[in-house]
Motif scaffolding. Structure first.
Motif, PDB file in Angstrom:
ATOM      1  N   PHE A 351       0.835  -1.208   0.000  1.00 31.36           N
ATOM      2  CA  PHE A 351       0.000   0.000   0.000  1.00 31.36           C
ATOM      3  C   PHE A 351       0.866   1.253   0.000  1.00 31.36           C
ATOM      4  O   PHE A 351       0.541   2.243  -0.679  1.00 31.36           O
ATOM      5  CB  PHE A 351      -0.931  -0.003   1.207  1.00 31.36           C
ATOM      6  CG  PHE A 351      -1.753   1.241   1.332  1.00 31.36           C
ATOM      7  CD1 PHE A 351      -2.835   1.461   0.491  1.00 31.36           C
ATOM      8  CD2 PHE A 351      -1.436   2.219   2.276  1.00 31.36           C
ATOM      9  CE1 PHE A 351      -3.594   2.619   0.593  1.00 31.36           C
ATOM     10  CE2 PHE A 351      -2.186   3.372   2.380  1.00 31.36           C
ATOM     11  CZ  PHE A 351      -3.265   3.573   1.538  1.00 31.36           C
ATOM     12  N   TYR A 352       1.953   1.252   0.759  1.00 32.26           N
ATOM     13  CA  TYR A 352       2.864   2.394   0.780  1.00 32.26           C
ATOM     14  C   TYR A 352       3.391   2.700  -0.622  1.00 32.26           C
ATOM     15  O   TYR A 352       3.437   3.864  -1.051  1.00 32.26           O
ATOM     16  CB  TYR A 352       4.052   2.092   1.705  1.00 32.26           C
ATOM     17  CG  TYR A 352       3.815   2.406   3.164  1.00 32.26           C
ATOM     18  CD1 TYR A 352       2.554   2.706   3.651  1.00 32.26           C
ATOM     19  CD2 TYR A 352       4.869   2.389   4.079  1.00 32.26           C
ATOM     20  CE1 TYR A 352       2.340   2.990   4.981  1.00 32.26           C
ATOM     21  CE2 TYR A 352       4.672   2.675   5.423  1.00 32.26           C
ATOM     22  CZ  TYR A 352       3.408   2.969   5.864  1.00 32.26           C
ATOM     23  OH  TYR A 352       3.212   3.262   7.190  1.00 32.26           O
ATOM     24  N   ILE A 353       3.819   1.660  -1.328  1.00 32.89           N
ATOM     25  CA  ILE A 353       4.360   1.855  -2.678  1.00 32.89           C
ATOM     26  C   ILE A 353       3.284   2.406  -3.611  1.00 32.89           C
ATOM     27  O   ILE A 353       3.524   3.345  -4.381  1.00 32.89           O
ATOM     28  CB  ILE A 353       4.926   0.526  -3.218  1.00 32.89           C
ATOM     29  CG1 ILE A 353       6.148   0.099  -2.398  1.00 32.89           C
ATOM     30  CG2 ILE A 353       5.300   0.657  -4.694  1.00 32.89           C
ATOM     31  CD1 ILE A 353       6.679  -1.265  -2.767  1.00 32.89           C
ATOM     32  N   PHE A 354       2.097   1.810  -3.546  1.00 29.00           N
ATOM     33  CA  PHE A 354       0.986   2.288  -4.370  1.00 29.00           C
ATOM     34  C   PHE A 354       0.688   3.755  -4.076  1.00 29.00           C
ATOM     35  O   PHE A 354       0.557   4.579  -4.987  1.00 29.00           O
ATOM     36  CB  PHE A 354      -0.250   1.420  -4.108  1.00 29.00           C
ATOM     37  CG  PHE A 354      -1.512   1.930  -4.753  1.00 29.00           C
ATOM     38  CD1 PHE A 354      -1.744   1.741  -6.101  1.00 29.00           C
ATOM     39  CD2 PHE A 354      -2.471   2.592  -3.998  1.00 29.00           C
ATOM     40  CE1 PHE A 354      -2.903   2.216  -6.705  1.00 29.00           C
ATOM     41  CE2 PHE A 354      -3.634   3.062  -4.578  1.00 29.00           C
ATOM     42  CZ  PHE A 354      -3.849   2.881  -5.932  1.00 29.00           C
ATOM     43  N   PHE A 355       0.611   4.091  -2.801  1.00 24.67           N
ATOM     44  CA  PHE A 355       0.306   5.456  -2.387  1.00 24.67           C
ATOM     45  C   PHE A 355       1.399   6.419  -2.861  1.00 24.67           C
ATOM     46  O   PHE A 355       1.108   7.494  -3.412  1.00 24.67           O
ATOM     47  CB  PHE A 355       0.180   5.509  -0.865  1.00 24.67           C
ATOM     48  CG  PHE A 355      -0.202   6.852  -0.323  1.00 24.67           C
ATOM     49  CD1 PHE A 355      -1.535   7.192  -0.153  1.00 24.67           C
ATOM     50  CD2 PHE A 355       0.767   7.780   0.032  1.00 24.67           C
ATOM     51  CE1 PHE A 355      -1.904   8.433   0.360  1.00 24.67           C
ATOM     52  CE2 PHE A 355       0.414   9.015   0.540  1.00 24.67           C
ATOM     53  CZ  PHE A 355      -0.921   9.346   0.701  1.00 24.67           C
ATOM     54  N   GLY A 356       2.652   6.056  -2.660  1.00 22.81           N
ATOM     55  CA  GLY A 356       3.763   6.937  -3.031  1.00 22.81           C
ATOM     56  C   GLY A 356       3.843   7.197  -4.515  1.00 22.81           C
ATOM     57  O   GLY A 356       4.018   8.349  -4.955  1.00 22.81           O
ATOM     58  N   VAL A 357       3.703   6.139  -5.321  1.00 29.00           N
ATOM     59  CA  VAL A 357       3.811   6.284  -6.782  1.00 29.00           C
ATOM     60  C   VAL A 357       2.634   7.079  -7.337  1.00 29.00           C
ATOM     61  O   VAL A 357       2.803   7.967  -8.191  1.00 29.00           O
ATOM     62  CB  VAL A 357       3.905   4.902  -7.450  1.00 29.00           C
ATOM     63  CG1 VAL A 357       3.806   5.027  -8.968  1.00 29.00           C
ATOM     64  CG2 VAL A 357       5.213   4.213  -7.069  1.00 29.00           C
ATOM     65  N   VAL A 358       1.417   6.780  -6.870  1.00 25.96           N
ATOM     66  CA  VAL A 358       0.224   7.469  -7.375  1.00 25.96           C
ATOM     67  C   VAL A 358       0.280   8.961  -7.052  1.00 25.96           C
ATOM     68  O   VAL A 358       0.019   9.814  -7.916  1.00 25.96           O
ATOM     69  CB  VAL A 358      -1.050   6.824  -6.787  1.00 25.96           C
ATOM     70  CG1 VAL A 358      -2.255   7.727  -7.006  1.00 25.96           C
ATOM     71  CG2 VAL A 358      -1.291   5.472  -7.425  1.00 25.96           C
ATOM     72  N   CYS A 359       0.652   9.296  -5.812  1.00 27.42           N
ATOM     73  CA  CYS A 359       0.693  10.712  -5.424  1.00 27.42           C
ATOM     74  C   CYS A 359       1.836  11.444  -6.118  1.00 27.42           C
ATOM     75  O   CYS A 359       1.700  12.625  -6.479  1.00 27.42           O
ATOM     76  CB  CYS A 359       0.811  10.829  -3.909  1.00 27.42           C
ATOM     77  SG  CYS A 359      -0.671  10.291  -3.026  1.00 27.42           S
ATOM     78  N   TRP A 360       2.949  10.770  -6.318  1.00 29.71           N
ATOM     79  CA  TRP A 360       4.062  11.378  -7.064  1.00 29.71           C
ATOM     80  C   TRP A 360       3.639  11.665  -8.501  1.00 29.71           C
ATOM     81  O   TRP A 360       3.887  12.751  -9.044  1.00 29.71           O
ATOM     82  CB  TRP A 360       5.277  10.460  -7.008  1.00 29.71           C
ATOM     83  CG  TRP A 360       6.409  10.854  -7.922  1.00 29.71           C
ATOM     84  CD1 TRP A 360       6.760  12.117  -8.296  1.00 29.71           C
ATOM     85  CD2 TRP A 360       7.328   9.977  -8.568  1.00 29.71           C
ATOM     86  NE1 TRP A 360       7.852  12.088  -9.141  1.00 29.71           N
ATOM     87  CE2 TRP A 360       8.222  10.780  -9.319  1.00 29.71           C
ATOM     88  CE3 TRP A 360       7.490   8.595  -8.587  1.00 29.71           C
ATOM     89  CZ2 TRP A 360       9.257  10.236 -10.085  1.00 29.71           C
ATOM     90  CZ3 TRP A 360       8.523   8.057  -9.323  1.00 29.71           C
ATOM     91  CH2 TRP A 360       9.387   8.874 -10.069  1.00 29.71           C
ATOM     92  N   ALA A 361       2.997  10.666  -9.129  1.00 24.98           N
ATOM     93  CA  ALA A 361       2.568  10.848 -10.512  1.00 24.98           C
ATOM     94  C   ALA A 361       1.542  11.970 -10.634  1.00 24.98           C
ATOM     95  O   ALA A 361       1.528  12.705 -11.630  1.00 24.98           O
ATOM     96  CB  ALA A 361       1.986   9.542 -11.042  1.00 24.98           C
ATOM     97  N   SER A 362       0.690  12.129  -9.649  1.00 24.63           N
ATOM     98  CA  SER A 362      -0.379  13.123  -9.729  1.00 24.63           C
ATOM     99  C   SER A 362       0.114  14.538  -9.459  1.00 24.63           C
ATOM    100  O   SER A 362      -0.234  15.482 -10.177  1.00 24.63           O
ATOM    101  CB  SER A 362      -1.495  12.769  -8.747  1.00 24.63           C
ATOM    102  OG  SER A 362      -2.066  11.517  -9.083  1.00 24.63           O
TER     103      SER A 362
END
Length: 514
Positions: A351-362
């Motif tokens: 979940f941390y990885i998903f959260f970090g990548v999605v927020c970085w991309a956005s």
């Protein structure tokens, strides 16, 4: 310097042979209380001399004695799972998008993978050492207590119904003591105190920045983060006087709810941002997000900062591992605990990885160190900032509790034995010392107010690596040496050395580029 002088109890503290030595609590007691304790010790000593050796008393503890760090964290396996989540999920996840943005996914993902693998291996080492020592203690108890549960005739101790006894509760510092002696226990307790203080230091920087942004939007008042820091200190000082963390159970539950609310809204903002900034107006939110992720940069120049950030993600969870295992009551669930723990940690990391990548991309490469200050202006974004700030305010006393327990006892003993203060002096009181420590940490926070990313990296590398990666394999090597394969022994050494290398390299580069 002995463990007692450092304010750290060893495994012999419960032994009758040490009853005549000064205890930490004696330093802060009144003369009347000390006289009562001396009578109680004398009575216990008379019983032990008649029938019980020191080795026998060391494996017993009153059933009411509990590790304060485990209070409210277990009972059954589901309660233990909630304790795992509570111990790991905190503000550190909000530092991830900025960490990915300054590292690049081609380096950030392997670093997280390596850190997680090393952490899970270290936790396995601690749990195996706990299991072995637990079985040893239970065997000793079974040998000493005769069938029927009553030991009054053979040992002179009160019968089981009146004074029920059990083996000594184990903890991370206790395992270190059994593996490396009092020095090992002092090292682990000092490391825990510094690690938890480091986490609290990030809180003292995180909350003022969030409240500064919130007030600026709500009232258009530009109140300095340093002023908010002062307000936070005024709130946290009375909370630091709490000596029973069971009283924090309700606030910890409320903090978990607020953190969950904040994380869900952050993801919602991220998906909304991806849709609004897409070049194709007809694109769906998931198509826009996939397009953004595929265009992320694989390498960035400040990747070394991410080593400490990846370690701080665990937020001192290693210190709660053994108390959580101890708190599970049913034997069947105790056997399941290691496997459940591994799955929970892996799920959180995914979940941390998903959260970090999605927020970085956005939010792009300019995402702030604290994600909540990068959210678009609005009431929902402000509610996230306020929710997370309130959650951290309520979590701070729990995170700071282990550090205060160790530091206040050590400072009180030093003040009496070295400085020469009286035992009942106001300067040896726990509340006074804890208040001073909170203020001292706030002074450090002021000097680092604009360098949160460096603070996070340094706390994770310098303080997190030894406690999470270095010490557990060494404990396992010492306590589980009988029958240990050469491959396992070499793996323990490799993980410990890798932890030292990561600590040195990441700490030096962080300090050099500050």
């Amino acid at each position: 310097m002995s463990a007692i002088k450092m304010g750290v109890s060893t495994s012999q503290d419960d032994g009758v042979a040490l009853l005549d030595q000064p205890q930490d609590s004696d330093l802060l007691a009144t003369p009347e209380e000390n006289e009562m304790r001396r009578r109680q010790r004398s009575s216990m000593e008379n019983v032990s001399v008649a029938s019980t050796s020191k080795d026998e008393t060391e494996v017993f503890e009153d059933e009411t004695d509990e590790d304060p760090h485990a209070a409210g964290l277990g009972g059954d396996i589901m309660s233990a799972v909630l304790g795992m989540i509570k111990g790991m999920v905190g503000p550190a996840i909000l530092y991830l998008p900025h960490g990915f943005a300054t590292t690049g996914y081609a380096l950030a993902l392997p670093i997280i993978f390596i850190a997680t693998s090393m952490y899970l291996y270290s936790s396995r080492c601690l749990l195996e050492a706990w299991k072995l020592e637990s079985l040893k203690a239970e065997d000793e108890v079974n040998l000493m207590v005769p069938p029927g549960g009553s030991n009054s005739a053979s040992t002179g101790m009160p019968s089981t119904p009146q004074h029920k006894r059990r083996r000594k509760m184990l903890s991370y510092p206790e395992l270190a003591n059994r593996a490396m002696g009092p020095t090992g226990e002092i090292v682990v307790k000092t490391g825990i105190a510094l690690m938890q203080s480091g986490v609290c230091l990030t809180y003292l920087i995180f909350v003022p920045h969030n409240l500064h942004t919130s007030l600026l939007y709500l009232c258009n008042i530009n109140l300095s983060p340093k002023i908010w820091l002062g307000i936070m200190v005024v709130i946290e000082i009375p909370l630091s006087w709490i000596t029973d963390i069971r009283k924090l159970t309700c606030t910890n539950f409320a903090a978990n709810v607020l953190i969950l609310y904040g994380l869900m809204l952050c993801l919602g903002f991220a998906f909304e941002e991806a849709m609004h900034s897409s070049d194709d107006p007809d694109a769906t939110w998931h198509a826009s997000m996939v397009d953004r992720i595929t265009n992320l940069e694989p390498f960035k120049s400040q990747w070394y900062l991410f080593i400490g950030t990846s370690v701080l993600l665990f937020e001192g969870s290693i210190t709660l591992l053994v108390p959580l295992q101890e708190s599970v009551v049913l034997e069947e669930e105790r056997q399941q605990f290691p496997n459940v723990y591994r799955k929970v940690i892996l799920s959180i990391i995914v979940f941390y990885i998903f959260f970090g990548v999605v927020c970085w991309a956005s939010f792009g490469d300019d995402v702030h160190t604290v994600l909540t200050t990068s959210l678009p202006s609005g009431m929902f974004a402000t509610s996230v900032q306020l929710a997370y700030s309130l959650a951290v305010l309520m979590t701070y006393p729990l995170q700071n509790f282990p550090a205060l327990e160790i530091a206040t006892k050590s400072i009180a003993y030093f003040a009496v034995e070295t400085v020469g203060l009286k035992k009942n002096s106001i300067w040896t009181k726990r509340n006074v010392i804890s208040s001073f420590l909170v203020c001292a940490l706030a002074v450090v926070a002021i000097t680092c107010m604009n360098s949160l990313d460096k603070v996070v990296s340094l706390m994770g590398s310098l303080l997190g690596c030894p406690i999470a990666f270095v010490v557990p394999p060494l404990i396992h090597t010492q306590l589980c040496s009988d029958g240990m394969s050469g491959w396992r022994r070499n793996t323990n050494q490799f993980v410990a050395i890798a932890g030292v290398v990561a600590m040195v390299l990441a700490s030096i580069t962080t300090i050099y580029t500050w």
